[in-house]
Scaffold this motif. Sequence first.
Motif, mmCIF file in Angstrom:
data_model
loop_
_atom_site.group_PDB
_atom_site.id
_atom_site.type_symbol
_atom_site.label_atom_id
_atom_site.label_comp_id
_atom_site.label_asym_id
_atom_site.label_seq_id
_atom_site.Cartn_x
_atom_site.Cartn_y
_atom_site.Cartn_z
ATOM 1 N N GLU A 186 -4.780 6.516 1.600
ATOM 2 C CA GLU A 186 -4.018 5.285 1.376
ATOM 3 C C GLU A 186 -4.675 4.475 0.272
ATOM 4 O O GLU A 186 -5.905 4.410 0.187
ATOM 5 N N PHE A 187 -3.843 3.868 -0.587
ATOM 6 C CA PHE A 187 -4.323 3.066 -1.708
ATOM 7 C C PHE A 187 -3.441 1.845 -1.867
ATOM 8 O O PHE A 187 -2.267 1.861 -1.476
ATOM 9 N N ALA A 188 -3.977 0.817 -2.526
ATOM 10 C CA ALA A 188 -3.141 -0.310 -2.959
ATOM 11 C C ALA A 188 -2.196 0.206 -4.034
ATOM 12 O O ALA A 188 -2.571 1.056 -4.847
ATOM 13 N N VAL A 189 -0.965 -0.279 -4.029
ATOM 14 C CA VAL A 189 0.013 0.147 -5.034
ATOM 15 C C VAL A 189 -0.397 -0.453 -6.378
ATOM 16 O O VAL A 189 -0.589 -1.660 -6.487
ATOM 17 N N ARG A 191 0.840 -1.197 0.000
ATOM 18 C CA ARG A 191 0.000 0.000 0.000
ATOM 19 C C ARG A 191 0.871 1.241 0.000
ATOM 20 O O ARG A 191 2.004 1.210 0.460
ATOM 21 N N ILE A 192 0.285 2.331 -0.491
ATOM 22 C CA ILE A 192 0.970 3.623 -0.496
ATOM 23 C C ILE A 192 0.119 4.612 0.299
ATOM 24 O O ILE A 192 -1.104 4.651 0.141
ATOM 25 N N ASP A 209 10.174 -1.238 3.917
ATOM 26 C CA ASP A 209 9.298 -0.162 3.472
ATOM 27 C C ASP A 209 10.105 1.022 2.951
ATOM 28 O O ASP A 209 11.236 1.265 3.371
ATOM 29 N N GLY A 210 9.498 1.764 2.045
ATOM 30 C CA GLY A 210 10.127 2.958 1.492
ATOM 31 C C GLY A 210 9.368 4.191 1.913
ATOM 32 O O GLY A 210 8.240 4.114 2.411
ATOM 33 N N HIS A 269 5.623 3.755 1.443
ATOM 34 C CA HIS A 269 5.295 2.528 0.716
ATOM 35 C C HIS A 269 5.396 1.391 1.715
ATOM 36 O O HIS A 269 6.489 0.994 2.095
ATOM 37 N N ASP A 270 4.243 0.908 2.149
ATOM 38 C CA ASP A 270 4.155 -0.207 3.092
ATOM 39 C C ASP A 270 4.181 -1.489 2.255
ATOM 40 O O ASP A 270 3.144 -1.947 1.775
ATOM 41 N N VAL A 271 5.363 -2.026 2.051
ATOM 42 C CA VAL A 271 5.578 -3.112 1.094
ATOM 43 C C VAL A 271 4.713 -4.330 1.394
ATOM 44 O O VAL A 271 4.115 -4.912 0.487
ATOM 45 N N ASN A 272 4.627 -4.732 2.662
ATOM 46 C CA ASN A 272 3.828 -5.932 2.956
ATOM 47 C C ASN A 272 2.390 -5.596 3.360
ATOM 48 O O ASN A 272 1.606 -6.490 3.648
#
Length: 163
Positions: A68-71, A44-45, A107-108, A95-98
């Motif tokens: 917040e949205f799904a990448v 998610r971003i 995460d970024g 950027h919540d990678v998991n």
Amino acid sequence: MLLLTLAALQMASAPLRLDTAQCRPGTAHPVIVRITGFANRAGRIRVRLFGGPPSSYFDKRKALVRTEFAVPRSGVVEICVPAPRAGTYAVDVRHDVNGDGQTDRQDGGGASGNPRVSLLDVLLSRKPDTRRVQFSVGDGNTIVPVTLMYLQGGSVRPINGAN
């Protein structure tokens, strides 16, 4: 046929705009956060908008807007957040990678102005220089580019060749 091919190519390279319900045509002060540099297209971003005194920037309790949205799977990502009025603001992106809602090592993140961040800044929870991250919002669209950075070895930096 050539026109159809050109139209398809133009659509494929157009940024994917993810708008909040509050950021529709006619919004007086839309801030378009253009996010690049994804390490991958999972998770998610999250984008937050901050205003008011610079000391309140990046304090999660002081965010004016949080969305917040799904990448998406590919392309440049643009997320529209409405500023309440003309003025000076800052944004941060995670950027919540998991997708677990927690900040993890993979995460970024990034901020308006794309400030440099050191590993020590991250470990000590130091905020970037407010003069570097501030931007002005007036009438019409304000485009704010943010390049995501990730922990790589002993430093925090953009990923070469990231999508």
